[in-house]
Design a protein around this motif. Sequence first.
Motif, mmCIF file in Angstrom:
data_model
loop_
_atom_site.group_PDB
_atom_site.id
_atom_site.type_symbol
_atom_site.label_atom_id
_atom_site.label_comp_id
_atom_site.label_asym_id
_atom_site.label_seq_id
_atom_site.Cartn_x
_atom_site.Cartn_y
_atom_site.Cartn_z
ATOM 1 N N GLN A 214 32.706 9.475 60.889
ATOM 2 C CA GLN A 214 32.722 10.020 59.665
ATOM 3 C C GLN A 214 31.898 8.897 59.361
ATOM 4 O OE1 GLN A 214 36.965 11.247 59.599
ATOM 5 N NE2 GLN A 214 35.938 12.644 57.968
ATOM 6 N N ASP A 215 30.898 8.857 58.165
ATOM 7 C CA ASP A 215 29.551 8.267 57.754
ATOM 8 C C ASP A 215 30.031 7.668 56.165
ATOM 9 O OD1 ASP A 215 27.580 6.949 58.019
ATOM 10 O OD2 ASP A 215 26.794 7.567 56.178
ATOM 11 N N ALA A 216 30.688 6.918 56.101
ATOM 12 C CA ALA A 216 30.608 5.978 54.872
ATOM 13 C C ALA A 216 30.001 6.664 53.510
ATOM 14 C CB ALA A 216 30.190 4.469 55.264
ATOM 15 N N GLY A 217 29.147 7.068 54.451
ATOM 16 C CA GLY A 217 28.202 7.335 52.981
ATOM 17 C C GLY A 217 27.364 6.455 52.086
ATOM 18 N N PHE A 218 27.347 5.489 52.917
ATOM 19 C CA PHE A 218 26.041 4.794 52.712
ATOM 20 C C PHE A 218 24.423 5.185 51.888
ATOM 21 C CE2 PHE A 218 29.415 1.237 54.376
ATOM 22 C CZ PHE A 218 29.607 0.549 52.586
ATOM 23 N N THR A 219 23.738 5.771 53.498
ATOM 24 C CA THR A 219 22.705 5.702 53.073
ATOM 25 C C THR A 219 22.816 6.903 53.731
ATOM 26 O OG1 THR A 219 22.103 5.396 55.968
ATOM 27 C CG2 THR A 219 21.817 3.621 53.523
ATOM 28 N N GLU A 220 21.315 8.131 52.865
ATOM 29 C CA GLU A 220 20.823 9.864 53.196
ATOM 30 C C GLU A 220 22.372 10.507 53.074
ATOM 31 O OE1 GLU A 220 19.003 10.020 57.014
ATOM 32 O OE2 GLU A 220 18.229 7.725 56.624
ATOM 33 N N ILE A 221 23.289 10.577 53.784
ATOM 34 C CA ILE A 221 24.905 11.604 53.140
ATOM 35 C C ILE A 221 25.996 11.375 52.892
ATOM 36 C CG2 ILE A 221 23.829 12.723 56.255
ATOM 37 C CD1 ILE A 221 26.411 11.443 57.419
ATOM 38 N N ALA A 222 26.919 12.886 52.787
ATOM 39 C CA ALA A 222 27.663 11.621 51.603
ATOM 40 C C ALA A 222 28.459 11.454 52.421
ATOM 41 C CB ALA A 222 28.459 13.568 50.710
ATOM 42 N N PRO A 223 29.537 10.576 51.770
ATOM 43 C CA PRO A 223 30.438 10.132 52.252
ATOM 44 C C PRO A 223 31.686 10.871 52.613
ATOM 45 C CG PRO A 223 30.345 8.953 50.278
ATOM 46 C CD PRO A 223 29.230 10.300 50.051
#
Length: 237
Positions: A214-223
């Motif tokens: 689950q991405d932190a959302g620093f770049t490109e996509i939502a947290p």
Amino acid sequence: MTSPFDAPVPDPAPEDRDARPQYVLPLVVRLERATPPGRTDALETSARAVLTLLADPRVTEPDGEWAERVAAWEDARIRKVVRRARGGEWRRAGELPGITVSGREAEVRVFPPIPLDGWPKDLVKLQVSGTDLEEAGPVGAPEPGVPVLWLNPELEMSAGKTMAQTGHAAQLAWWRLGGAQRKEWAETGFALAVRTADPAAWAELVASGLPLVQDAGFTEIAPGSCTVVAEHPALRG
């Protein structure tokens, strides 16, 4: 005697993770203009590079040269940044301490973690944006029994961003495995496949209990975006 493959599993989400010193794991993909690697090959090679670093004695031995830095990186947010290099840039990157992992055409060099503001000069000037790749040919079904890193079919990410995500998924799978399972995987050269999940199967994969990025959302996509599920045969109930 404890095997280096029996290293403790870090807490994946300590409450004070953001308050700790922040490190980043640099990865550099070789991207020559005339001979760029295929996208899937680069994604798979990036994941194998992360695993190769985690299994390296310089990380697994208590007095290993990189052990302290990897431990500090794992205690904070698990950040990975992929940059691209060609020609002299790639040669200079190869002179820095790290490990180069090769795929079919792809070459990825992984370096021990560094502080967020501590990039070596030969890496800090490398480009992050523009790391996008096409497939070199048809991508078939994964070989039976090979771990698969399943990409979210509903997200669009650059190749560089996706390389960081597959590396993280492989790391989450590594943390879940026991020592014998880690050793067996290492002996295959960390064989794995990266494929885009069928849209109808994605929700089931997310709910399966398998390692999920689950991405932190620093770049490109939502947290909080779910990006990759790691399906290792040993983790299937």
